[in-house]
Structure formats: C-alpha cells, structure tokens
Design an enzyme around this catalytic site. Structure first.
Site, short mmCIF file in Angstrom:
data_model
loop_
_atom_site.label_atom_id
_atom_site.label_comp_id
_atom_site.label_asym_id
_atom_site.label_seq_id
_atom_site.Cartn_x
_atom_site.Cartn_y
_atom_site.Cartn_z
CG HIS A 1 37.56 39.22 38.41
ND1 HIS A 1 36.88 40.36 38.02
CD2 HIS A 1 37.93 39.42 39.69
CE1 HIS A 1 36.85 41.21 39.05
NE2 HIS A 1 37.48 40.66 40.07
CG ASN B 1 34.77 40.54 45.49
OD1 ASN B 1 34.26 39.94 46.41
ND2 ASN B 1 36.09 40.76 45.40
N GLY C 1 32.72 45.11 46.71
CA GLY C 1 34.07 45.61 46.46
C GLY C 1 34.62 45.27 45.10
P1 DGP Z 1 37.90 42.67 42.47
O1 DGP Z 1 38.21 43.60 43.59
O2 DGP Z 1 37.13 41.45 42.92
O3 DGP Z 1 37.27 43.38 41.30
O4 DGP Z 1 39.31 42.11 42.01
C1 DGP Z 1 40.10 42.69 41.03
C2 DGP Z 1 41.48 42.09 41.19
O5 DGP Z 1 42.20 42.36 40.01
C3 DGP Z 1 42.29 42.67 42.33
O6 DGP Z 1 42.56 41.64 43.28
C4 DGP Z 1 43.57 43.18 41.71
C5 DGP Z 1 43.55 42.55 40.34
N1 DGP Z 1 44.10 43.36 39.28
C6 DGP Z 1 43.72 44.62 38.92
N2 DGP Z 1 44.42 45.03 37.86
C7 DGP Z 1 45.27 44.02 37.54
C8 DGP Z 1 46.26 43.85 36.53
O7 DGP Z 1 46.51 44.72 35.69
N3 DGP Z 1 46.94 42.67 36.52
C9 DGP Z 1 46.68 41.68 37.43
N4 DGP Z 1 47.39 40.56 37.33
N5 DGP Z 1 45.75 41.80 38.39
C10 DGP Z 1 45.06 42.96 38.45
#
Ligand code: DGP
Length: 113
Positions: free
Chosen positions: A99, A86, A92
């Site tokens: 990532h 994204n 979003g």
């Molecule tokens: P996006 O919405 O594409 O920016 O995805 C961010 C993702 O990161 C979301 O699916 C939740 C994940 N996420 C956010 N904070 C953390 C964290 O502290 N640990 C892990 N494992 N995932 C996280």
C-alpha cells in the site's frame, strides 16, 4: 490471501471509505489519518510489500502511481503531497499487503524517518 485485511477490503468483505476503484486498484481513507488527507492506495492482487515487486507485477504498481496523481488532483492537493510505502519491520509496516500512503492537505513535516 484469506487472512489479509486489505485483501478483504479489496474484495468488499470489509467496508472502507473509498476514494477510487477500478479493476486492479482500490484507494480508501486510512483508518488512523496522519495528515488532513490520508489515503491508502492498494493493488487488488496480494503483493506483500515493495520488496515483492518484480517484472510479473510491476504494471499494477505503475498504474497505482497514475491513480495517485489523479486522486491528488481530484482532492485538490495542488500545493503538494507525500507518497510513502513502509516495507517490513524497520519501516513499521503493519499490514503486509502493498500500500502507498498519500498524505497531504496541509504542510507536512520535513522529518522523513
Ligand atoms: P503501514 O503501517 O504502513 O502498514 O500502514 C497500514 C495503515 O493501514 C495504517 O495507517 C492504518 C491502516 N489500516 C489498518 N487497518 C485498516 C482498516 O481496516 N481500514 C482502513 N481504512 N485502514 C486501515
């Protein structure tokens, strides 16, 4: 970046459920899984999103895709999977550190937006 949560995860300052790690890339399970298998793959260096990829940092992005293929094999995602990134508000993006979501382990929705 000091206030970036994924930089902190990459540095080991915040724990994560790691799937893969090497010198430049880290993969870990998403905190809020959207599929049976939901892994995030990140470069350890801070790149905000796909819009910030250029000739100076694209080698790590190419490496990420090699890592994704390896993880998918290791996790047995032989029937297929989806890779999503994204970029910015309309897509979003919630964490502004590049990532790639690796989603699989079940039949995925055909809805791409
Ligand atoms: P996006 O919405 O594409 O920016 O995805 C961010 C993702 O990161 C979301 O699916 C939740 C994940 N996420 C956010 N904070 C953390 C964290 O502290 N640990 C892990 N494992 N995932 C996280």
């Amino acid at each position: 970046m000091s206030d970036c949560i994924f930089c902190k995860i990459a540095a080991g300052e915040i724990p994560s459920n790691k799937v893969y790690e090497d010198e430049t890339v880290l993969a870990f399970y998403d905190l809020n899984p959207m599929a049976k298998v939901h892994v995030l793959i990140i470069p350890k260096e801070h790149i905000a999103n796909v819009a910030e990829i250029d000739a100076s940092n694209s080698a790590v992005v190419a490496h990420i895709f090699e890592v994704i293929a390896k993880i998918a094999k290791d996790l047995g995602l032989d029937e297929g999977y989806r890779v999503v990134s994204n970029c910015k508000e309309f897509a979003g993006q919630s964490v502004y550190h590049l990532h790639f979501h690796l989603l699989g382990g079940e039949q995925l929705s055909m809805n791409m937006c």
